[in-house]
Design an enzyme around this catalytic site. Structure first.
Site, short mmCIF file in Angstrom:
data_model
loop_
_atom_site.label_atom_id
_atom_site.label_comp_id
_atom_site.label_asym_id
_atom_site.label_seq_id
_atom_site.Cartn_x
_atom_site.Cartn_y
_atom_site.Cartn_z
N ASP A 13 0.83 -1.20 0.00
CA ASP A 13 0.00 0.00 0.00
C ASP A 13 0.87 1.26 0.00
O ASP A 13 0.51 2.27 -0.61
CB ASP A 13 -0.92 -0.02 1.23
CG ASP A 13 -2.21 0.77 1.02
OD1 ASP A 13 -2.36 1.41 -0.03
OD2 ASP A 13 -3.08 0.73 1.91
N CYS A 239 -2.42 9.54 0.66
CA CYS A 239 -3.83 9.26 0.35
C CYS A 239 -4.12 9.66 -1.09
O CYS A 239 -4.09 10.85 -1.41
CB CYS A 239 -4.73 10.04 1.30
SG CYS A 239 -6.47 9.87 0.89
#
Lengths: 303, 303
Positions: A13, A239
């Site tokens: 991630d 993000c």
């Protein structure tokens, strides 16, 4: 003492958002250092299309190297059936599939409906059983706590999807706060409800710190009995839905939280901060988060 | 709906660490903007020695200006009896005195023992009553959750000090995690115990985010029924005990937490983010923290 099992999702991630390719040997060095610091689980790569995510073009080298290393749990992300095929061919011990609770997010992000994504998980389970490999299949439910396209996501949708995935054979359910919308009360409610459905199938929580509540949400999940959490070394990743904002909760701070709450992780936090330093030196363009790495550990002597 | 009362301690705890003097008219403008955004309480200044803390040399102008403004609760810090005298002379509505639960911290920080600091609070109460002013007297117990000099601080010490302060006439007790050592379980335990002693006297919590657990601790305090929290606009202030680290919990993120947990604050969060922008422009040398100001608010529409 209860153990909380923390997984470093930084190599997947985190690196997914990194601007530069981290050389394969550095990825493998990351696993070696993290395992030596006691990190019990690592999501090591993603079987995404190398065209879409060149960072993971080396997945066929990275996964076997991690498996050969031993000493920690190895898993990899699979976005679809094709990724699953590649993982099965390498006898991956564990693969993590994802569906989005928000149909709008699913359509926009992976170009198919939530229902189609759930259906594809059934195909992946059948393929695994057909091939006779022993790969554990975990499913993450993205946007479980809210969606940056659809807004609120009804808890009943998340519960229905969890039920379907469990009946199809999910061996772990992960509730993911993909866009940083969760709050501690919501976490307590949803975790409790999903645990009620899941029985012996373990629940993992994957929180983002986009709006600052990541560790408060982790504490709320632990209070409900969750013993598996994702976090990213150095908070690496950012993000994608809010440029400049934080993504995954920071692994070092999560270790600190868990230890201070009276649980063990098996991780040596000072050694982990050294690992962070190494990884940070390999990724000079990336921003690293984390309070403990900056402030240091508390003084331990008794008053 | 229960209201959680948030106090902006930025003009005191935040500015105390700022390198430049913020002009008096800017301080007053800060209160005006914050009050317009619905901030219900502000710690507006400190009656510290202007020689030691020149930032607060304008306390005699700032306090009356804030009092004249109306619309929000006004309080000021007093480090000692001399500060109290100055506050009483101005008929301050509320003054916040501090003792440190850690004797080592008390000796090192203010050059007197915890017992002497508690004794001085008794003198301050008697002085107020002698003068016949109606100033409310609040006391913060610094290092309630641990100390960067002594290490662990026994909960029994904090409880004994709280009991002494209550018997001397404290009208509010504030538990302060001065150095960022608290964790949610410890917060739940200590808050519960102090509430048991305090009866009708309200409990306030003052958390720092030095090791990333500030909002998790705030959530734990709220879960125990605490309805008063300190926070600092933009997280202004830093940590004097860990250079470069974060100090007070960020006000905007705290508002977000409290609203998401289902409580009201009276604060318009978008307006508050605008206030932060103004204050930040007046303090170009200071570092501001906060996730919500960076990531924006969640999308609210129903799925």
């Amino acid at each position: 003492m209860t153990r909380i099992s923390l997984r470093d999702v930084g190599p997947r991630d985190g690196l997914q958002a990194a601007s530069a390719f981290l050389p394969t040997e550095k990825k493998i060095e990351w696993f070696r250092l993290a395992a030596a610091a006691g990190v019990p689980d690592i999501e090591v790569t993603s079987f995404s299309s190398p065209r879409l995510l060149p960072q993971f073009a080396d997945a066929p080298e990275v996964l076997p190297a991690a498996m050969a290393m031993g000493g920690f749990g190895v898993s990899a992300l699979i976005p679809n059936r094709k990724g699953a095929e590649r993982g099965f061919a390498l006898k991956a011990p564990k693969l993590n599939y994802v569906v989005s609770a928000s149909n709008a997010h699913s359509l926009s992000n992976v170009g198919r409906s939530t229902a189609d994504a759930v259906g594809e998980f059934g195909e992946i389970v059948r393929l695994r059983d057909h091939l006779g490999v022993t790969t554990e299949l975990s499913v993450g439910i993205a946007t479980s706590f809210g969606c940056s396209i659809a807004g609120r996501v009804p808890e009943s949708d998340v519960l229905r999807i969890a039920e379907e995935l469990l009946s199809l054979g999910a061996q772990e359910i992960s509730l993911a706060d993909t866009v940083g919308y969760a709050n501690p009360r919501q976490v307590a409610r949803l975790v409790k409800a999903v645990m009620g459905l899941a029985g012996d199938v373990p629940l993992l929580c994957h929180f983002h710190d986009t709006r600052g509540l990541g560790l408060a949400n982790a504490a709320a999940a632990i209070d409900q009995g969750v013993t598996r959490l994702d976090a990213s070394l150095g908070g690496l990743g950012g993000c994608p839905f809010a440029p400049g904002a934080t993504g995954n909760i920071n692994l070092e701070d999560t270790v600190f939280l868990v230890h201070e709450m009276g649980f063990e992780t098996g991780i040596d936090l000072e050694a982990l901060i050294d690992v962070r330093r190494s990884v940070q030196s390999w990724l000079p363009g990336e921003s690293f988060t984390g309070a403990v790495a900056k402030a240091g550990l508390p003084l331990r002597k008794a008053a």
